[in-house]
Design an enzyme around this catalytic site. Structure first.
Site, PDB file in Angstrom:
ATOM      1  N   ALA A  47      -3.411  -6.012   3.183  1.00 25.48           N
ATOM      2  CA  ALA A  47      -2.504  -5.359   4.118  1.00 25.48           C
ATOM      3  C   ALA A  47      -3.097  -3.989   4.430  1.00 25.48           C
ATOM      4  CB  ALA A  47      -1.129  -5.226   3.483  1.00 25.48           C
TER       5      ALA A  47
ATOM      6  N   GLY B  69      -3.424  -8.846   0.497  1.00 31.02           N
ATOM      7  CA  GLY B  69      -2.846  -9.695   1.534  1.00 31.02           C
ATOM      8  C   GLY B  69      -3.863 -10.664   2.134  1.00 31.02           C
TER       9      GLY B  69
ATOM     10  N   GLU C 109      -3.768  -4.863  -5.779  1.00 30.62           N
ATOM     11  CA  GLU C 109      -2.642  -3.968  -5.472  1.00 30.62           C
ATOM     12  C   GLU C 109      -2.329  -3.026  -6.624  1.00 30.62           C
ATOM     13  OE1 GLU C 109      -2.749  -7.210  -4.843  1.00 30.62           O
ATOM     14  OE2 GLU C 109      -1.974  -7.623  -2.842  1.00 30.62           O
TER      15      GLU C 109
HETATM   16  N1  CAA Z   1      -6.288  -1.096   4.590  1.00 27.47           N
HETATM   17  C1  CAA Z   1      -6.722  -0.181   5.481  1.00 27.47           C
HETATM   18  N2  CAA Z   1      -8.025   0.110   5.661  1.00 27.47           N
HETATM   19  C2  CAA Z   1      -8.909  -0.531   4.911  1.00 27.47           C
HETATM   20  C3  CAA Z   1      -8.528  -1.489   3.949  1.00 27.47           C
HETATM   21  C4  CAA Z   1      -7.146  -1.779   3.813  1.00 27.47           C
HETATM   22  N3  CAA Z   1      -6.665  -2.716   2.970  1.00 27.47           N
HETATM   23  N4  CAA Z   1      -9.649  -1.965   3.323  1.00 27.47           N
HETATM   24  C5  CAA Z   1     -10.682  -1.319   3.893  1.00 27.47           C
HETATM   25  N5  CAA Z   1     -10.245  -0.449   4.843  1.00 27.47           N
HETATM   26  C6  CAA Z   1     -11.034   0.444   5.679  1.00 27.47           C
HETATM   27  C7  CAA Z   1     -11.549   1.625   4.874  1.00 27.47           C
HETATM   28  O1  CAA Z   1     -10.571   2.620   4.767  1.00 27.47           O
HETATM   29  C8  CAA Z   1     -12.738   2.040   5.707  1.00 27.47           C
HETATM   30  O2  CAA Z   1     -12.286   2.744   6.831  1.00 27.47           O
HETATM   31  P1  CAA Z   1     -12.932   4.205   7.177  1.00 27.47           P
HETATM   32  O3  CAA Z   1     -14.381   3.898   7.465  1.00 27.47           O
HETATM   33  O4  CAA Z   1     -12.149   4.645   8.364  1.00 27.47           O
HETATM   34  O5  CAA Z   1     -12.770   5.025   5.953  1.00 27.47           O
HETATM   35  C9  CAA Z   1     -13.290   0.700   6.219  1.00 27.47           C
HETATM   36  O6  CAA Z   1     -12.216  -0.222   6.127  1.00 27.47           O
HETATM   37  C10 CAA Z   1     -14.449   0.177   5.397  1.00 27.47           C
HETATM   38  O7  CAA Z   1     -14.043   0.139   4.042  1.00 27.47           O
HETATM   39  P2  CAA Z   1     -14.877   0.782   2.847  1.00 27.47           P
HETATM   40  O8  CAA Z   1     -15.643   1.966   3.325  1.00 27.47           O
HETATM   41  O9  CAA Z   1     -13.938   1.006   1.704  1.00 27.47           O
HETATM   42  O10 CAA Z   1     -15.890  -0.415   2.551  1.00 27.47           O
HETATM   43  P3  CAA Z   1     -16.627  -0.733   1.172  1.00 27.47           P
HETATM   44  O11 CAA Z   1     -17.623  -1.791   1.504  1.00 27.47           O
HETATM   45  O12 CAA Z   1     -17.100   0.504   0.513  1.00 27.47           O
HETATM   46  O13 CAA Z   1     -15.485  -1.351   0.222  1.00 27.47           O
HETATM   47  C11 CAA Z   1     -13.599  -2.779  -0.275  1.00 27.47           C
HETATM   48  C12 CAA Z   1     -14.898  -2.585   0.542  1.00 27.47           C
HETATM   49  C13 CAA Z   1     -13.937  -2.950  -1.764  1.00 27.47           C
HETATM   50  C14 CAA Z   1     -12.930  -4.069   0.240  1.00 27.47           C
HETATM   51  C15 CAA Z   1     -12.670  -1.572  -0.095  1.00 27.47           C
HETATM   52  O14 CAA Z   1     -12.543  -1.311   1.294  1.00 27.47           O
HETATM   53  C16 CAA Z   1     -11.302  -1.721  -0.658  1.00 27.47           C
HETATM   54  O15 CAA Z   1     -11.111  -1.618  -1.862  1.00 27.47           O
HETATM   55  N6  CAA Z   1     -10.273  -1.979   0.217  1.00 27.47           N
HETATM   56  C17 CAA Z   1      -8.908  -2.068  -0.185  1.00 27.47           C
HETATM   57  C18 CAA Z   1      -8.604  -3.356  -0.920  1.00 27.47           C
HETATM   58  C19 CAA Z   1      -7.155  -3.398  -1.360  1.00 27.47           C
HETATM   59  O16 CAA Z   1      -6.708  -2.627  -2.180  1.00 27.47           O
HETATM   60  N7  CAA Z   1      -6.386  -4.368  -0.796  1.00 27.47           N
HETATM   61  C20 CAA Z   1      -4.992  -4.547  -1.121  1.00 27.47           C
HETATM   62  C21 CAA Z   1      -4.148  -3.888  -0.084  1.00 27.47           C
HETATM   63  S1  CAA Z   1      -2.439  -3.862  -0.520  1.00 27.47           S
HETATM   64  C22 CAA Z   1      -1.852  -5.380  -0.057  1.00 27.47           C
HETATM   65  O17 CAA Z   1      -2.562  -6.206   0.466  1.00 27.47           O
HETATM   66  C23 CAA Z   1      -0.387  -5.607  -0.302  1.00 27.47           C
HETATM   67  C24 CAA Z   1       0.048  -7.019  -0.260  1.00 27.47           C
HETATM   68  O18 CAA Z   1       0.146  -7.705  -1.249  1.00 27.47           O
HETATM   69  C25 CAA Z   1       0.378  -7.665   1.001  1.00 27.47           C
END
Ligand code: CAA
Length: 258
Positions: free
Chosen positions: A65, A109, A132
């Site tokens: 998400a 998500g 999460e």
């Molecule tokens: N939401 C919003 N933006 C996100 C995102 C997310 N879930 N995941 C990645 N992005 C964005 C980053 O903020 C970044 O944007 P900027 O360049 O503007 O900063 C861009 O995408 C690229 O991401 P990274 O620079 O972080 O890329 P990376 O290769 O270094 O890392 C990753 C990749 C490990 C997937 C890392 O992006 C990450 O940990 N993302 C979040 C994962 C996460 O926690 N997901 C769970 C979300 S909560 C949820 O889903 C609730 C539910 O149950 C429904």
């Protein structure tokens, strides 16, 4: 119709939906969920479409998400809008088969959305996780429930409590994905599987999907009863008559999807 956050293509009887927010690793923002719902509405209405593939990019199916969109929401915001349930459920209410073709990250998500599909074909680059807990919350769209049914309590607890990722091989061993293919062949393989499904009787496919899903919702005895009822109902299909006649006559069936 064109959408802002997804790409949509119809290839014969197969509909392909590609999540397309590369700048955010396909993070599932509200606008994307709305686009996806509209595309699925269209594909369900389109009589020519008999199977759907949902995919993302090489780097990410979806990284969850949208955290930036979620970060400042209050309890009242999420409670009153039934945050995350609304809209997302459209994938689970789709009666036509949906295959998730997952390469790269399927996190939070993203993993939950893949699990809402009927089965998952994974590229060898796929990584699944429910991280999460690392951002102070818990899975909110089935991660604690569907993942537990797929992989069992121990692995689901491990994933949800440590936030660690599972690679494709582990996900296949655990039963989360049905098969692994080389990343370069992911979409072609998923489309091939969808074409295979689309070559069969659509109502028979829909009934089979409904029956398998029933296994998650009810007891074995009730599920078996449901299966027998809908199995019997397939004998009302012209396609059942055609399929069995074709077998007896040693020819290919010509299904009319009725
Ligand atoms: N939401 C919003 N933006 C996100 C995102 C997310 N879930 N995941 C990645 N992005 C964005 C980053 O903020 C970044 O944007 P900027 O360049 O503007 O900063 C861009 O995408 C690229 O991401 P990274 O620079 O972080 O890329 P990376 O290769 O270094 O890392 C990753 C990749 C490990 C997937 C890392 O992006 C990450 O940990 N993302 C979040 C994962 C996460 O926690 N997901 C769970 C979300 S909560 C949820 O889903 C609730 C539910 O149950 C429904």
């Amino acid at each position: 119709m064109t959408y802002e956050n997804i790409l949509v293509e119809k290839r014969g009887a197969v509909g392909i939906v590609t999540l397309n927010r590369p700048q955010a690793l396909n993070a599932l923002c509200a606008a994307l969920i709305q686009d996806l719902g509209a595309a699925l509405d269209d594909m369900e209405e389109d009589q020519a479409i008999r199977a759907i593939v949902l995919t993302g990019s090489e780097k990410a199916f979806a990284a969850g998400a949208d955290i930036k969109e979620m970060a400042s929401k209050t309890y009242m915001d999420v409670y009153l809008s039934d945050f995350i349930t609304k809209g997302w459920q459209r994938v689970t209410t789709c009666r036509k088969p949906i295959i998730a073709a997952v390469a790269g990250y399927a996190l939070g998500g993203g993993c939950e959305m893949a699990m809402m599909c009927d089965f998952i074909i994974a590229a060898d680059t796929a990584k699944f996780g429910q991280p999460e807990i690392t951002i102070g919350t818990i899975p909110g769209s089935g991660g604690t429930q569907r993942l537990t049914r797929f992989v069992g309590k121990s692995k689901a607890m491990d994933m949800c409590l440590t936030g660690r990722m599972m690679d494709a091989a582990e996900a296949e061993r655990a039963g989360l994905v049905s098969r692994i293919v080389p990343a370069a062949e992911l979409l072609a393989e998923a489309i091939k599987a969808a074409e295979k499904i689309a070559s069969f009787s659509l109502p028979a496919v829909m009934i089979a999907k409904e029956a398998v899903n029933r296994a998650y919702e009810t007891s074995l005895a009730e599920g078996i009863l449901f299966e027998r009822r809908v199995f019997h109902s397939t004998f009302a299909l012209e396609d059942q008559k055609e399929g069995m006649a074709a077998f007896v006559e040693k020819r290919k069936p010509v299904f009319k999807h009725k």
